[in-house]
Design an enzyme around this catalytic site. Sequence first.
Site, short mmCIF file in Angstrom:
data_model
loop_
_atom_site.label_atom_id
_atom_site.label_comp_id
_atom_site.label_asym_id
_atom_site.label_seq_id
_atom_site.Cartn_x
_atom_site.Cartn_y
_atom_site.Cartn_z
N ASP A 13 0.81 -1.22 0.00
CA ASP A 13 0.00 0.00 0.00
C ASP A 13 0.84 1.27 0.00
OD1 ASP A 13 -2.25 -1.66 0.13
OD2 ASP A 13 -2.15 -1.72 2.31
N LYS A 16 1.94 2.02 -5.15
CA LYS A 16 2.52 1.45 -6.38
C LYS A 16 1.60 1.71 -7.58
CE LYS A 16 2.55 -2.56 -4.34
NZ LYS A 16 2.22 -2.19 -2.96
N GLY A 40 -4.52 -4.42 -3.77
CA GLY A 40 -5.52 -3.37 -3.98
C GLY A 40 -4.77 -2.12 -4.37
N HIS A 41 -4.83 -1.77 -5.65
CA HIS A 41 -4.09 -0.62 -6.15
C HIS A 41 -5.08 0.46 -6.56
CE1 HIS A 41 -0.48 -3.44 -7.24
NE2 HIS A 41 -0.79 -3.46 -5.96
N GLN A 223 2.02 -6.23 -3.45
CA GLN A 223 2.59 -6.43 -2.10
C GLN A 223 3.94 -5.70 -2.00
OE1 GLN A 223 1.25 -9.65 -3.68
NE2 GLN A 223 -0.59 -8.69 -2.93
P1 GDP Z 1 -0.63 0.23 -3.57
O1 GDP Z 1 -1.26 -1.02 -3.07
O2 GDP Z 1 0.84 0.27 -3.32
O3 GDP Z 1 -0.97 0.53 -5.00
O4 GDP Z 1 -1.25 1.42 -2.69
P2 GDP Z 1 -2.81 1.62 -2.35
O5 GDP Z 1 -3.49 2.08 -3.59
O6 GDP Z 1 -3.36 0.44 -1.65
O7 GDP Z 1 -2.72 2.77 -1.25
C1 GDP Z 1 -2.18 4.01 -1.54
C2 GDP Z 1 -3.25 5.09 -1.34
O8 GDP Z 1 -2.63 6.34 -1.38
C3 GDP Z 1 -4.29 5.12 -2.48
O9 GDP Z 1 -5.52 5.49 -1.93
C4 GDP Z 1 -3.77 6.21 -3.41
O10 GDP Z 1 -4.79 6.85 -4.15
C5 GDP Z 1 -3.15 7.15 -2.43
N1 GDP Z 1 -1.99 7.93 -2.89
C6 GDP Z 1 -0.96 7.52 -3.68
N2 GDP Z 1 -0.01 8.48 -3.75
C7 GDP Z 1 -0.46 9.51 -2.99
C8 GDP Z 1 0.10 10.76 -2.61
O11 GDP Z 1 1.20 11.13 -2.99
N3 GDP Z 1 -0.64 11.55 -1.77
C9 GDP Z 1 -1.86 11.16 -1.31
N4 GDP Z 1 -2.50 11.99 -0.50
N5 GDP Z 1 -2.42 9.99 -1.64
C10 GDP Z 1 -1.71 9.16 -2.45
P1 IMO Z 2 -0.84 -4.23 -2.27
O1 IMO Z 2 -0.42 -4.76 -3.62
C1 IMO Z 2 -0.86 -4.67 2.05
C2 IMO Z 2 -0.74 -8.76 3.62
C3 IMO Z 2 -1.97 -9.21 4.38
C4 IMO Z 2 -1.31 -10.17 5.37
C5 IMO Z 2 -0.22 -10.82 4.54
C6 IMO Z 2 -0.63 -12.16 3.94
O2 IMO Z 2 -2.12 -3.50 -2.27
O3 IMO Z 2 0.29 -3.48 -1.64
P2 IMO Z 2 -2.23 -12.86 1.94
O4 IMO Z 2 -3.71 -12.62 1.72
O5 IMO Z 2 -1.37 -12.31 0.86
O6 IMO Z 2 -1.91 -14.30 2.23
O7 IMO Z 2 -1.89 -12.06 3.30
O8 IMO Z 2 0.07 -9.92 3.49
N1 IMO Z 2 -1.01 -8.25 2.25
C7 IMO Z 2 -1.00 -6.95 1.93
N2 IMO Z 2 -0.84 -5.85 2.70
N3 IMO Z 2 -0.99 -4.54 0.72
C8 IMO Z 2 -1.12 -5.64 -0.07
O9 IMO Z 2 -1.12 -5.57 -1.42
C9 IMO Z 2 -1.17 -6.91 0.53
N4 IMO Z 2 -1.32 -8.17 0.07
C10 IMO Z 2 -1.19 -8.97 1.14
O10 IMO Z 2 -2.61 -8.13 5.02
O11 IMO Z 2 -0.68 -9.44 6.39
MG MG Z 3 -2.82 -1.64 -1.82
#
Ligand code: GDP
Ligand code: IMO
Ligand code: MG
Length: 428
Positions: A13, A16, A40-41, A223
């Site tokens: 999270d 990416k 979850g991106h 991840q």
């Molecule tokens: P990922 O799993 O690595 O793709 O990250 P996630 O999408 O799960 O979580 C990142 C969150 O931060 C998302 O809600 C993005 O929309 C948000 N986000 C990404 N870059 C920025 C930033 O520079 N500033 C803010 N405020 N939000 C951001």
């Molecule tokens: P993105 O791509 C954050 C974590 C779960 C748990 C561990 C194992 O959005 O960054 P799993 O279901 O993979 O067997 O769970 O890994 N986990 C993540 N945490 N972002 C993710 O993906 C994750 N995918 C798995 O919360 O701790």
């Molecule tokens: Mg994510």
Amino acid sequence: MPSIVIVGTQWGDEGKGKIVDYLSERSDFIVRSQGGSNAGHTIVVDNVSYKLRLLPSGILYKDKICVIGNGVVINPKVFLEEIKGMNDKGIDTSNLRISSRAHILFPYHILLDEYQEKMLGDNKIGTTKNGIGPCYMDKMSRMGIRVQDLIDDEMFQKKLKVNVETKNVLIERVYNESPLDYNDILNEYREYALKLKPYTVDTAYLINDALDNGKKVLFEGAQATMLDIDHGTYPFVTSSNPTAAGACTGTGVGPLKIDNIIGVVKAYATRVGEGPFPTELDNEIGEYIRERAQEYGTVTGRIRRCGWLDLSVVKYAGYINSLKYLAITRLDILDTLDTIKLCVGYKHNDALLKEYPANLEMLKNVTPIYEEFEGWKTDISEIRNYDELPKNAKVYLKRIEEVTNVSVGIVSVGAAREATITCATDLF
Ligand code: GDP
Ligand code: IMO
Ligand code: MG
């Protein structure tokens, strides 16, 4: 620089999806190499938010080829729902390809994930309960069913039969739960087979040919380094290799074809699920960051634990992934803080640790070494040029570069695509 790998440096999270979407404009191919619907991106474009789990984050660009590589585990239900969701929003998904060698995730994987977590009790991992671990277990034990096997009906029937029979033994005798019906799964997945078939190719050829023909390929990690099955905080990890090398095994591209590797670093730290988190802020500052940043899981809705940026982690990620650049995200979230802390190392029993501990008991008991920085107390969300960032923000970024020995190539100051500062000319 025709190929680039984007990886998470922390516990996921990091943003990416946002960075991949931003760099997709310069790419011809965007490729996922591992993980599954546990990812979850979130991408924000023109005030619309898109949440992707299996589809690569380049999907919003009409003219790009998006690929799901052999290293990904595909839940066809989630995959088809995601495609429908995109199509409903007017996004064309005809340029999507999936690897014939990717493994298919079945309902018994999801149940076994849930049952194992329940049985572990206090020792649970805190998985997303998407069946990811059990699906990779089948892959490694050579029981798995690949996309290729699914679309070959005779093969599919044979493999599914053996799988349902053996899983039912586990489900009934170990977990004391009700068995699954072979025919129900067969009928459901036959429908999926028809729908998946048009997307299916041997993507290793597709990607290698693209690279040989000078096309630009971006590999999107899911991840992150600390969730890597080999290099993360085992056993509190996922079941794949989210580190840079996973981009090679998960797509069939050799390491010599990778030109650049960027590690995405959130300007603070978060973790979902169980496991050690030395810089966790189990207090009002952590709560404040969580609310300001809305740190709640995309896939499960769980709260994300929040803490200070841990450079022991990012430095380690630098080694493991051969990072060339860092992409710092969510810097704007720190805009309002008076003081910001940065963990620059760990102590254990008063001794400075030189390596990231493999011993989890030790990791649970380390003391982070913090440096304190004065906040910039300025809204940076509209800034698009590195030089215009407040002095204190630059001091913070410089220190990250110094400690990790990796240069900052991108700074993200908002969720939107355009809220991005590029500070390197040779990214991609
Ligand atoms: P990922 O799993 O690595 O793709 O990250 P996630 O999408 O799960 O979580 C990142 C969150 O931060 C998302 O809600 C993005 O929309 C948000 N986000 C990404 N870059 C920025 C930033 O520079 N500033 C803010 N405020 N939000 C951001
Ligand atoms: P993105 O791509 C954050 C974590 C779960 C748990 C561990 C194992 O959005 O960054 P799993 O279901 O993979 O067997 O769970 O890994 N986990 C993540 N945490 N972002 C993710 O993906 C994750 N995918 C798995 O919360 O701790
Ligand atoms: Mg994510």
